[in-house]
Design a protein around this motif. Structure first.
Motif, short mmCIF file in Angstrom:
data_model
loop_
_atom_site.label_atom_id
_atom_site.label_comp_id
_atom_site.label_asym_id
_atom_site.label_seq_id
_atom_site.Cartn_x
_atom_site.Cartn_y
_atom_site.Cartn_z
N UNK A 54 0.86 -1.18 0.00
CA UNK A 54 0.00 0.00 0.00
C UNK A 54 0.90 1.23 0.00
N UNK A 55 0.72 2.08 -0.99
CA UNK A 55 1.50 3.30 -1.12
C UNK A 55 0.54 4.48 -0.96
N UNK A 56 0.68 5.24 0.12
CA UNK A 56 -0.13 6.43 0.34
C UNK A 56 0.53 7.59 -0.39
N UNK A 57 -0.28 8.35 -1.12
CA UNK A 57 0.24 9.47 -1.91
C UNK A 57 -0.58 10.72 -1.62
N UNK A 58 0.04 11.89 -1.77
CA UNK A 58 -0.70 13.14 -1.57
C UNK A 58 -1.60 13.43 -2.77
N UNK A 59 -2.48 14.38 -2.60
CA UNK A 59 -3.36 14.79 -3.69
C UNK A 59 -2.56 15.72 -4.60
N UNK A 105 -5.79 12.74 0.59
CA UNK A 105 -4.80 11.76 0.12
C UNK A 105 -5.45 10.63 -0.67
N UNK A 106 -4.60 9.86 -1.30
CA UNK A 106 -5.02 8.68 -2.05
C UNK A 106 -4.03 7.56 -1.73
N UNK A 107 -4.32 6.37 -2.21
CA UNK A 107 -3.41 5.25 -2.00
C UNK A 107 -3.51 4.27 -3.15
N UNK A 108 -2.39 3.70 -3.51
CA UNK A 108 -2.34 2.59 -4.46
C UNK A 108 -2.20 1.32 -3.64
N UNK A 109 -3.11 0.40 -3.83
CA UNK A 109 -3.05 -0.88 -3.12
C UNK A 109 -2.80 -1.98 -4.14
N UNK A 110 -1.86 -2.87 -3.83
CA UNK A 110 -1.47 -3.94 -4.74
C UNK A 110 -1.43 -5.25 -3.97
N UNK A 111 -2.00 -6.29 -4.55
CA UNK A 111 -1.95 -7.61 -3.93
C UNK A 111 -1.87 -8.70 -4.98
N UNK A 112 -1.24 -9.80 -4.61
CA UNK A 112 -1.08 -10.96 -5.49
C UNK A 112 -1.47 -12.18 -4.70
N UNK A 113 -2.40 -12.97 -5.23
CA UNK A 113 -2.82 -14.19 -4.55
C UNK A 113 -3.47 -15.13 -5.55
#
Length: 179
Positions: A54-59, A105-113
């Motif tokens: 999870x990468x939190x990023x500013x607006x 703020x926003x966030x990029x969430x990445x998962x692999x399963x």
């Protein structure tokens, strides 16, 4: 950036017989030469593993570039580079929407399963995204293509309400299966 580690990359390949008898005691082969560094690198290929990032990023529009490059790095270190180009395009659209259409703020969430890459963008706006129109309907329109591309290029996509740290918001996500 937070991530869940996936554990050991598998058993270590040896060029010599084992130096231990299974009980932690050294055997006669204990003085064998160590494995050369290049051999170790080939013995441990990156492999996809269940992991979440999870990468939190500013607006800020620059966050779109940071998110895209971070996603490529994550996919590369997990041996999923074959999914990188499509994933970068889709993540760019999702994060750009989160930054352009929401406050905060926003966030990029990445998962692999289980052979499926799932990623999405969280933003602080709890309202659902506008439903995507067909690409053919968009013609020369300069906006509105993002979710249409997501719909066309993914195996599955959607959105869900999601609160983070007391802030109401939503997660717009998509999935790509490894081919």
């Amino acid at each position: 950036m937070r991530r869940t580690l996936c554990g050991n990359a598998g058993p270590r390949k040896r060029t010599a017989p084992s130096c231990h008898d299974g009980r932690g005691r050294a055997t006669a082969g204990a003085l064998q030469p160590p494995i050369a560094e290049p051999e170790l690198m080939h013995a441990r290929k990156p492999r996809p593993c269940p992991g979440k990032y999870c990468l939190y990023v500013p607006n800020d529009l620059r966050a779109v570039t940071v998110s895209r490059r971070t996603l490529r790095l994550i996919l590369t270190v997990h041996g999923l580079i074959r999914l990188a180009d499509t994933s970068e395009l889709l993540a760019t659209e999702l994060v750009a929407n989160a930054v352009l259409h929401a406050e905060g703020p926003a966030a990029l969430r990445v998962g692999w399963s289980a052979g499926v890459l799932r990623f999405g963008a969280w933003d602080a706006d709890p309202e659902p995204p506008e439903p995507p129109r067909a690409l053919e309907e968009l013609g020369d329109a300069e906006d509105g293509r993002g979710l249409a591309l997501v719909r066309v290029c993914t195996d599955q996509w959607g959105w869900q309400p999601l609160s983070r740290h007391g802030r109401r918001g939503k997660l717009v996500w998509c999935e790509l299966a490894a081919a």
